[in-house]
Design an enzyme around this catalytic site. Structure first.
Site, PDB file in Angstrom:
ATOM      1  N   ASN A  12       0.867  -1.184   0.000  1.00 31.84           N
ATOM      2  CA  ASN A  12       0.000   0.000   0.000  1.00 31.84           C
ATOM      3  C   ASN A  12       0.903   1.232   0.000  1.00 31.84           C
ATOM      4  O   ASN A  12       1.463   1.588   1.032  1.00 31.84           O
ATOM      5  CB  ASN A  12      -0.891  -0.046   1.254  1.00 31.84           C
ATOM      6  CG  ASN A  12      -1.710   1.215   1.432  1.00 31.84           C
ATOM      7  OD1 ASN A  12      -1.779   2.059   0.532  1.00 31.84           O
ATOM      8  ND2 ASN A  12      -2.329   1.357   2.597  1.00 31.84           N
ATOM      9  N   TRP A  13       1.029   1.845  -1.166  1.00 35.19           N
ATOM     10  CA  TRP A  13       1.953   2.982  -1.274  1.00 35.19           C
ATOM     11  C   TRP A  13       1.417   4.251  -0.615  1.00 35.19           C
ATOM     12  O   TRP A  13       2.133   5.224  -0.466  1.00 35.19           O
ATOM     13  CB  TRP A  13       2.239   3.281  -2.760  1.00 35.19           C
ATOM     14  CG  TRP A  13       3.036   2.242  -3.474  1.00 35.19           C
ATOM     15  CD1 TRP A  13       3.344   0.967  -3.050  1.00 35.19           C
ATOM     16  CD2 TRP A  13       3.634   2.375  -4.766  1.00 35.19           C
ATOM     17  NE1 TRP A  13       4.090   0.317  -4.003  1.00 35.19           N
ATOM     18  CE2 TRP A  13       4.281   1.167  -5.069  1.00 35.19           C
ATOM     19  CE3 TRP A  13       3.679   3.409  -5.711  1.00 35.19           C
ATOM     20  CZ2 TRP A  13       4.968   0.962  -6.267  1.00 35.19           C
ATOM     21  CZ3 TRP A  13       4.353   3.213  -6.907  1.00 35.19           C
ATOM     22  CH2 TRP A  13       4.999   1.992  -7.171  1.00 35.19           C
ATOM     23  N   LYS A  14       0.128   4.238  -0.286  1.00 40.20           N
ATOM     24  CA  LYS A  14      -0.517   5.444   0.289  1.00 40.20           C
ATOM     25  C   LYS A  14      -0.291   6.640  -0.642  1.00 40.20           C
ATOM     26  O   LYS A  14      -0.251   6.461  -1.859  1.00 40.20           O
ATOM     27  CB  LYS A  14      -0.034   5.677   1.721  1.00 40.20           C
ATOM     28  CG  LYS A  14      -0.186   4.405   2.568  1.00 40.20           C
ATOM     29  CD  LYS A  14      -0.036   4.623   4.039  1.00 40.20           C
ATOM     30  CE  LYS A  14      -0.218   3.284   4.761  1.00 40.20           C
ATOM     31  NZ  LYS A  14      -0.209   3.409   6.212  1.00 40.20           N
ATOM     32  N   HIS A  99      -9.596   1.402   4.795  1.00 39.09           N
ATOM     33  CA  HIS A  99      -8.338   1.554   5.537  1.00 39.09           C
ATOM     34  C   HIS A  99      -8.572   2.503   6.712  1.00 39.09           C
ATOM     35  O   HIS A  99      -9.358   3.443   6.606  1.00 39.09           O
ATOM     36  CB  HIS A  99      -7.254   2.103   4.602  1.00 39.09           C
ATOM     37  CG  HIS A  99      -5.896   2.047   5.217  1.00 39.09           C
ATOM     38  ND1 HIS A  99      -5.467   2.965   6.139  1.00 39.09           N
ATOM     39  CD2 HIS A  99      -4.880   1.166   5.070  1.00 39.09           C
ATOM     40  CE1 HIS A  99      -4.237   2.650   6.536  1.00 39.09           C
ATOM     41  NE2 HIS A  99      -3.866   1.559   5.899  1.00 39.09           N
ATOM     42  N   GLU A 101      -6.947   4.863   7.806  1.00 40.47           N
ATOM     43  CA  GLU A 101      -6.689   6.277   7.506  1.00 40.47           C
ATOM     44  C   GLU A 101      -7.887   6.908   6.800  1.00 40.47           C
ATOM     45  O   GLU A 101      -8.172   8.093   6.968  1.00 40.47           O
ATOM     46  CB  GLU A 101      -5.401   6.394   6.669  1.00 40.47           C
ATOM     47  CG  GLU A 101      -4.174   6.149   7.545  1.00 40.47           C
ATOM     48  CD  GLU A 101      -2.953   5.613   6.822  1.00 40.47           C
ATOM     49  OE1 GLU A 101      -2.919   5.627   5.587  1.00 40.47           O
ATOM     50  OE2 GLU A 101      -2.018   5.163   7.528  1.00 40.47           O
ATOM     51  N   GLU A 171      -5.675  -4.966  10.544  1.00 42.91           N
ATOM     52  CA  GLU A 171      -4.651  -3.954  10.808  1.00 42.91           C
ATOM     53  C   GLU A 171      -4.967  -3.232  12.110  1.00 42.91           C
ATOM     54  O   GLU A 171      -5.772  -2.286  12.113  1.00 42.91           O
ATOM     55  CB  GLU A 171      -4.619  -2.931   9.662  1.00 42.91           C
ATOM     56  CG  GLU A 171      -4.245  -3.522   8.333  1.00 42.91           C
ATOM     57  CD  GLU A 171      -3.643  -2.463   7.422  1.00 42.91           C
ATOM     58  OE1 GLU A 171      -2.489  -2.645   7.025  1.00 42.91           O
ATOM     59  OE2 GLU A 171      -4.300  -1.455   7.138  1.00 42.91           O
ATOM     60  N   GLY A 177       2.110   2.259  10.858  1.00 41.64           N
ATOM     61  CA  GLY A 177       3.066   3.355  10.731  1.00 41.64           C
ATOM     62  C   GLY A 177       3.752   3.721  12.036  1.00 41.64           C
ATOM     63  O   GLY A 177       4.361   4.781  12.141  1.00 41.64           O
ATOM     64  N   SER A 216       3.091  -2.115  10.348  1.00 45.27           N
ATOM     65  CA  SER A 216       4.544  -2.089  10.584  1.00 45.27           C
ATOM     66  C   SER A 216       5.245  -3.405  10.253  1.00 45.27           C
ATOM     67  O   SER A 216       6.219  -3.769  10.909  1.00 45.27           O
ATOM     68  CB  SER A 216       4.849  -1.673  12.031  1.00 45.27           C
ATOM     69  OG  SER A 216       4.373  -0.369  12.274  1.00 45.27           O
TER      70      SER A 216
HETATM   71  P1  PGA Z   1       2.635   0.329   7.716  1.00 46.59           P
HETATM   72  O1  PGA Z   1       1.192   0.535   7.036  1.00 46.59           O
HETATM   73  O2  PGA Z   1       3.173  -0.972   7.173  1.00 46.59           O
HETATM   74  O3  PGA Z   1       3.418   1.515   7.286  1.00 46.59           O
HETATM   75  O4  PGA Z   1       2.397   0.244   9.183  1.00 46.59           O
HETATM   76  C1  PGA Z   1       0.323  -0.554   6.853  1.00 46.59           C
HETATM   77  C2  PGA Z   1      -0.959  -0.053   6.265  1.00 46.59           C
HETATM   78  O5  PGA Z   1      -1.394   1.044   6.613  1.00 46.59           O
HETATM   79  O6  PGA Z   1      -1.577  -0.739   5.416  1.00 46.59           O
END
Ligand code: PGA
Length: 258
Positions: A12-14, A99, A101, A171, A177, A216
């Site tokens: 997931n490049w966000k 997600h 976020e 998650e 993150g 993470s």
């Molecule tokens: P992260 O993100 O690996 O940077 O913790 C995972 C995600 O948000 O899918």
């Protein structure tokens, strides 16, 4: 076709990447992906702006394309949004939905996520529905109840592992993150609970959606996480932005040193 491989490694490049950086990263991923066994499937989810370019680069390779969101409606007056059929039209196979976020920044509800997942399934995309508890919920002993509620609210009734199926990404919000991965024991017990909750929600023990862990994940802990029986892959954020770490995670799935 979406993947049927036993381990699904999703990057997931966000909100990261330009045409130049994506070209380099995808080139390096393609170089390493060729050496992976067929049991390991790679998916990259760049931002919308790079989907077309990324799709052209990975054409003919084992790497598949995913998007990070879609809207439930197939078209219309929704400025700034992207519909599921538009993604399918670009050769996208997967779409991350719900997600944390997006739940946090765009106030997405389970009902909206479910509608998006139904729209994605209707045009042949494989939804990756994200669920996860907050630190407060876990500390209060409320994690399993919260996850069951998210499954009941966000997962469509038709959501198996086959062609019409989908994927669940567990998650924990506090692990995203933060550099703080959930412990192996927590991932084991929580994904076992998720499996049970999915079976109850879908009314079957067969053909259940695959379950990914995210939060993470690095090349250091991927092999241990991926050896858990109820974990069928990982959703990787930060570590998917470097080919070395993304391929290192995939090597953990392959059971071989990177
Ligand atoms: P992260 O993100 O690996 O940077 O913790 C995972 C995600 O948000 O899918």
């Amino acid at each position: 076709m979406t993947h049927t491989a036993s381990s699904l490694i999703v990057g997931n490049w966000k909100m990261n990447g330009t045409s130049a950086s994506a070209a380099t990263l995808i080139g390096e991923i393609l170089d390493g992906a060729a050496a992976l066994p067929p049991s390991v499937a790679l998916v990259i989810c760049p931002p919308f702006t790079l989907l077309d370019r990324a799709g052209r680069m990975i054409e003919g390779s084992v790497v598949r394309l995913g998007a990070q969101d879609c809207r439930a409606e197939p078209k219309g007056a929704y400025t700034g949004d992207v519909a599921a059929p538009m993604l399918a039209d670009l050769g996208v196979h997967y779409v991350i939905l719900g997600h944390s976020e997006r739940r946090r920044d765009h106030f997405e509800t389970d009902a909206q996520i479910r509608a998006k997942a139904e729209a994605a399934l209707a045009c042949g995309l494989t939804p990756i529905i994200c669920i996860g508890e907050t630190a407060e919920e876990r500390d209060a002993g409320d994690a399993f109840r919260r996850l069951s509620a998210q499954i009941a609210g966000a997962v469509p009734a038709e959501f198996g592992a086959d062609a019409a199926g989908g994927v669940i990404a567990y998650e924990p919000v506090w692990a995203i993150g933060t550099g703080r991965t959930a412990s192996r024991e927590d991932i084991e017990s929580t994904t076992a609970h998720i499996r049970q909750a999915l079976a109850a929600h879908l009314g079957t023990d067969d053909n259940l959606p695959r379950i990914l862990y995210g939060g993470s994940v690095t090349a250091r802990d991927a092999a241990s996480i991926l050896s858990i029986g109820t974990v069928n892959g990982v959703l990787v954020g930060g570590a998917s932005l470097s080919a070395d770490s993304f391929l290192g995670i995939a090597a953990g799935a392959a059971g071989s040193p990177s």
